[in-house]
Design a protein around this motif. Structure first.
Motif, PDB file in Angstrom:
ATOM      1  N   GLY A 115      -3.097  -6.892   4.159  1.00 27.76           N
ATOM      2  CA  GLY A 115      -2.930  -6.301   5.582  1.00 27.76           C
ATOM      3  C   GLY A 115      -2.624  -4.841   5.457  1.00 27.76           C
ATOM      4  O   GLY A 115      -2.419  -4.111   6.451  1.00 27.76           O
ATOM      5  N   THR A 116      -2.816  -4.227   4.297  1.00 25.69           N
ATOM      6  CA  THR A 116      -2.726  -2.817   4.116  1.00 25.69           C
ATOM      7  C   THR A 116      -4.086  -2.107   3.410  1.00 25.69           C
ATOM      8  O   THR A 116      -4.033  -1.929   2.046  1.00 25.69           O
ATOM      9  N   PRO A 117      -5.136  -1.909   4.193  1.00 23.61           N
ATOM     10  CA  PRO A 117      -6.117  -1.098   4.007  1.00 23.61           C
ATOM     11  C   PRO A 117      -5.856   0.111   3.056  1.00 23.61           C
ATOM     12  O   PRO A 117      -4.987   0.823   3.382  1.00 23.61           O
ATOM     13  N   ILE A 118      -6.254   0.330   1.939  1.00 21.20           N
ATOM     14  CA  ILE A 118      -6.144   1.554   0.915  1.00 21.20           C
ATOM     15  C   ILE A 118      -7.527   1.976   0.653  1.00 21.20           C
ATOM     16  O   ILE A 118      -8.758   1.127   0.817  1.00 21.20           O
ATOM     17  N   PRO A 119      -7.510   3.479   0.238  1.00 16.13           N
ATOM     18  CA  PRO A 119      -8.862   3.974  -0.403  1.00 16.13           C
ATOM     19  C   PRO A 119      -9.869   2.770  -1.154  1.00 16.13           C
ATOM     20  O   PRO A 119      -8.914   2.350  -1.879  1.00 16.13           O
TER      21      PRO A 119
ATOM     22  N   ASP B 162       2.082  -0.114   0.235  1.00 11.34           N
ATOM     23  CA  ASP B 162       2.872  -0.242   1.370  1.00 11.34           C
ATOM     24  C   ASP B 162       3.744   1.099   1.438  1.00 11.34           C
ATOM     25  O   ASP B 162       4.284   1.600   0.511  1.00 11.34           O
ATOM     26  N   LYS B 163       4.265   1.207   2.788  1.00  7.71           N
ATOM     27  CA  LYS B 163       4.961   2.518   3.216  1.00  7.71           C
ATOM     28  C   LYS B 163       6.494   2.378   2.634  1.00  7.71           C
ATOM     29  O   LYS B 163       6.923   3.529   2.331  1.00  7.71           O
ATOM     30  N   ARG B 164       7.036   1.158   2.622  1.00  7.43           N
ATOM     31  CA  ARG B 164       8.389   1.294   2.130  1.00  7.43           C
ATOM     32  C   ARG B 164       8.806   1.241   0.813  1.00  7.43           C
ATOM     33  O   ARG B 164       8.128   0.452  -0.154  1.00  7.43           O
ATOM     34  N   LEU B 165       9.088   2.339   0.373  1.00  5.47           N
ATOM     35  CA  LEU B 165       9.138   3.074  -0.961  1.00  5.47           C
ATOM     36  C   LEU B 165      10.427   2.241  -1.842  1.00  5.47           C
ATOM     37  O   LEU B 165      10.459   2.381  -3.009  1.00  5.47           O
ATOM     38  N   SER B 166      11.366   1.966  -1.151  1.00  4.05           N
ATOM     39  CA  SER B 166      12.564   1.425  -1.975  1.00  4.05           C
ATOM     40  C   SER B 166      12.679  -0.015  -2.022  1.00  4.05           C
ATOM     41  O   SER B 166      11.662  -0.582  -1.565  1.00  4.05           O
TER      42      SER B 166
ATOM     43  N   PRO C 163       5.950  -5.424  -8.475  1.00  6.10           N
ATOM     44  CA  PRO C 163       4.786  -6.175  -8.439  1.00  6.10           C
ATOM     45  C   PRO C 163       3.717  -5.679  -7.049  1.00  6.10           C
ATOM     46  O   PRO C 163       4.641  -5.535  -6.030  1.00  6.10           O
ATOM     47  N   GLY C 164       2.632  -5.335  -7.156  1.00 11.20           N
ATOM     48  CA  GLY C 164       1.798  -4.852  -6.123  1.00 11.20           C
ATOM     49  C   GLY C 164       1.516  -3.470  -6.326  1.00 11.20           C
ATOM     50  O   GLY C 164       0.457  -3.033  -5.636  1.00 11.20           O
ATOM     51  N   ASP C 165       2.384  -2.696  -6.819  1.00  7.26           N
ATOM     52  CA  ASP C 165       2.117  -1.259  -7.281  1.00  7.26           C
ATOM     53  C   ASP C 165       0.740  -0.963  -7.906  1.00  7.26           C
ATOM     54  O   ASP C 165       0.515  -1.986  -8.849  1.00  7.26           O
ATOM     55  N   LEU C 166       0.263   0.078  -7.957  1.00 10.54           N
ATOM     56  CA  LEU C 166      -1.158   0.363  -8.317  1.00 10.54           C
ATOM     57  C   LEU C 166      -0.924   1.409  -9.926  1.00 10.54           C
ATOM     58  O   LEU C 166      -0.330   2.200  -9.589  1.00 10.54           O
ATOM     59  N   VAL C 167      -1.186   0.824 -10.785  1.00 11.31           N
ATOM     60  CA  VAL C 167      -1.345   1.869 -11.983  1.00 11.31           C
ATOM     61  C   VAL C 167      -2.514   2.316 -12.253  1.00 11.31           C
ATOM     62  O   VAL C 167      -3.450   1.852 -12.573  1.00 11.31           O
ATOM     63  N   ILE C 168      -2.485   3.709 -12.439  1.00  9.45           N
ATOM     64  CA  ILE C 168      -3.623   4.713 -12.332  1.00  9.45           C
ATOM     65  C   ILE C 168      -3.677   5.246 -13.996  1.00  9.45           C
ATOM     66  O   ILE C 168      -2.641   5.673 -14.362  1.00  9.45           O
TER      67      ILE C 168
ATOM     68  N   PRO D  25       9.632  -7.054  -5.075  1.00  7.74           N
ATOM     69  CA  PRO D  25       8.029  -6.962  -4.387  1.00  7.74           C
ATOM     70  C   PRO D  25       8.262  -7.028  -2.834  1.00  7.74           C
ATOM     71  O   PRO D  25       9.084  -7.980  -2.439  1.00  7.74           O
ATOM     72  N   SER D  26       7.532  -6.305  -2.073  1.00  9.02           N
ATOM     73  CA  SER D  26       7.435  -6.684  -0.616  1.00  9.02           C
ATOM     74  C   SER D  26       6.749  -7.889  -0.419  1.00  9.02           C
ATOM     75  O   SER D  26       5.995  -8.300  -1.292  1.00  9.02           O
ATOM     76  N   GLN D  27       6.755  -8.162   0.852  1.00 12.10           N
ATOM     77  CA  GLN D  27       5.965  -9.543   1.237  1.00 12.10           C
ATOM     78  C   GLN D  27       4.550  -9.127   0.925  1.00 12.10           C
ATOM     79  O   GLN D  27       3.570  -9.999   0.552  1.00 12.10           O
TER      80      GLN D  27
END
Length: 345
Positions: A268-272, A341-345, A292-297, A225-227
Motif C-alpha cells: 500500500g505504499t508505492p515507491i520509485p 513508509d513515512k513513520r520513521l520511529s 524489517p521492510g527497510d531497503l538496503v542500497i 516493523p510497521s504493519q
C-alpha cells in the motif's frame, strides 16, 4: 650436369636441411589466472550489467509516464476541437442573425420614435443582453481556438519526447544484452573447478564482511516493523526461488528493484521503480535503526537494492542467472538504507 638435374639436387638438399632443423617450440599454455582476479572481473561484469538494467528501468518508467501524458493530451485536444466546433457553430448563427437584421432601423432611432417608451427601453435591455452574449460567444471562440493551438503544440512536443525515450529505451536494452553476453562468455570460459573455487571464495568474502559488520555493532538491536513493513516482507519472501530477470516486475520473475517496488506497492505504499530513485527519494535511515521492510542500497552508484527482513538478513533478487533468496546483509558493499513508509520511529 644438366640444369634440370641440378635443380632437383638443390631441392633435395634444401629439404634435407629443413628436416634436420630444430622444430619451433610449442606455444606455452596461458598461465592460469588467480581465482580472486576472476571473481573481481566477474563481479565487475555483474555490477555493470545491473547498472545498465537500472538505467533501462528508469527509461522504461519515464516512457510509461510519457505515454500516459500523450494519451491525456490527445483526449484534451479532442475535447478542445469539439468545443471549438461548437463555438464556431454558435458564432455562425450569430453572424447570420446580424446579417439578417443589418437593414433594420437602428435601436437608437427606434427608441426615439417609440410610442411606448418603457416597452422600447425593455427592448433595448434585451438587445444589450444579446450584444453581451455575442461578445461572450466571440470570447469563447477566441479562447477555444487558442486552447486548441496550445494543446496541439503540447501534444506534438509530448509525442516527440515519447519517440526520443523509445529510442533511448532500445539503446539501454541493447546495452544490457551486450553486458549479459560478456558475463555468459566469461562463465563459459571457466572450468568446473574454477567455478567451484569462485563460489567458495565469494562465500568466504561475504562471511568475512558479515562478521565485521555484526561485530562492529553497526546493525543495532532488532526493531519492530510497521504493519506495512510486515506486508512488504511477506510479499518479498513469497517470491523466494523465482528467477532474476532484468527489467522484470513479476509475477514470475523480478530484478532487484522490481522486487522491492512491487513488495511495497502490495503493502500500500508505492515507491520509485529503480534502486537509484529509491535511494534518492526515500527517507534515509541509519543501519543501527533498521527494521524489517527497510531497503538496503548497495554500491556507490546505488545500482542494487535488497529488503531487510531482520537478524542481519535481506531478501533479494541477486543477479542474472540467480534466484530470489535470503542473503547476509553484507553480501554486497552497503551504501545505506531507506525507509519507504513515512513513520520513521
Amino acid at each position: 650436369m644438366s640444369g634440370r638435374i641440378l635443380r632437383l639436387v638443390c631441392t633435395a638438399v634444401v629439404a634435407a636441411q629443413a628436416a634436420l632443423a630444430p622444430l619451433p617450440a610449442a606455444a606455452a599454455p596461458e598461465p592460469r589466472r588467480p581465482v580472486n582476479e576472476l571473481l573481481a572481473d566477474l563481479q565487475k561484469l555483474y555490477r555493470k550489467t545491473e547498472q545498465a538494467t537500472e538505467t533501462y528501468n528508469a527509461t522504461e518508467e519515464k516512457l510509461t509516464k510519457q505515454r500516459a501524458e500523450v494519451k491525456r493530451l490527445d483526449g484534451e485536444l479532442v475535447r478542445a476541437r469539439l468545443a471549438l466546433q461548437e463555438s464556431r457553430g454558435v458564432a455562425g448563427r450569430l453572424a447570420r442573425q446580424q446579417y439578417q437584421s443589418s437593414t433594420d432601423i437602428s435601436p437608437y432611432v427606434r427608441l426615439l420614435l417609440a410610442r411606448d417608451l418603457q416597452h422600447a427601453l425593455d427592448e433595448r435591455h434585451v438587445i444589450g443582453q444579446l450584444a453581451r452574449e455575442r461578445a461572450r460567444t466571440v470570447g469563447r471562440l477566441t479562447s477555444n481556438e487558442k486552447r486548441r493551438g496550445t494543446l496541439g503544440r503540447q501534444a506534438r512536443k509530448a509525442l516527440d519526447a515519447q519517440l526520443t525515450l523509445a529510442q533511448r529505451q532500445k539503446k539501454d536494452r541493447d546495452d544490457v544484452r551486450r553486458r549479459l553476453a560478456r558475463v555468459e562468455v566469461m562463465l563459459a570460459s571457466l572450468t568446473p573447478t574454477q567455478l567451484t573455487e569462485l563460489t567458495r571464495l565469494e562465500q568466504n568474502k561475504t562471511t568475512d564482511a558479515q562478521n565485521k559488520l555484526v561485530t562492529s555493532g553497526a546493525l543495532g538491536s532488532e526493531r519492530t516493523p510497521s504493519q506495512r513493513g510486515i506486508a512488504a516482507v511477506r510479499y518479498a519472501e513469497d517470491q523466494l526461488g523465482k528467477p532474476y530477470q532484468w527489467g522484470a516486475e513479476g509475477p514470475r520473475s523480478y530484478d532487484c528493484s522490481g522486487l522491492t517496488s512491487q513488495a511495497w506497492d502490495y503493502a500500500g505504499t508505492p515507491i520509485p521503480r529503480t534502486s537509484q530513485e529509491q535511494w534518492a527519494q526515500l527517507p534515509k535511515v541509519p543501519l543501527k535503526d533498521l527494521r524489517p521492510g527497510d531497503l538496503v542500497i548497495y554500491f556507490p552508484e546505488a545500482t542494487h537494492v535488497a529488503m531487510y527482513v531482520g537478524n542481519g538478513t535481506v531478501v533479494q533478487a541477486p543477479r542474472p542467472g540467480g534466484r530470489i533468496k535470503l542473503s547476509p546483509i553484507a553480501s554486497n558493499p552497503i551504501l545505506g538504507a531507506v525507509r519507504p513508509d513515512k513513520r520513521l520511529s
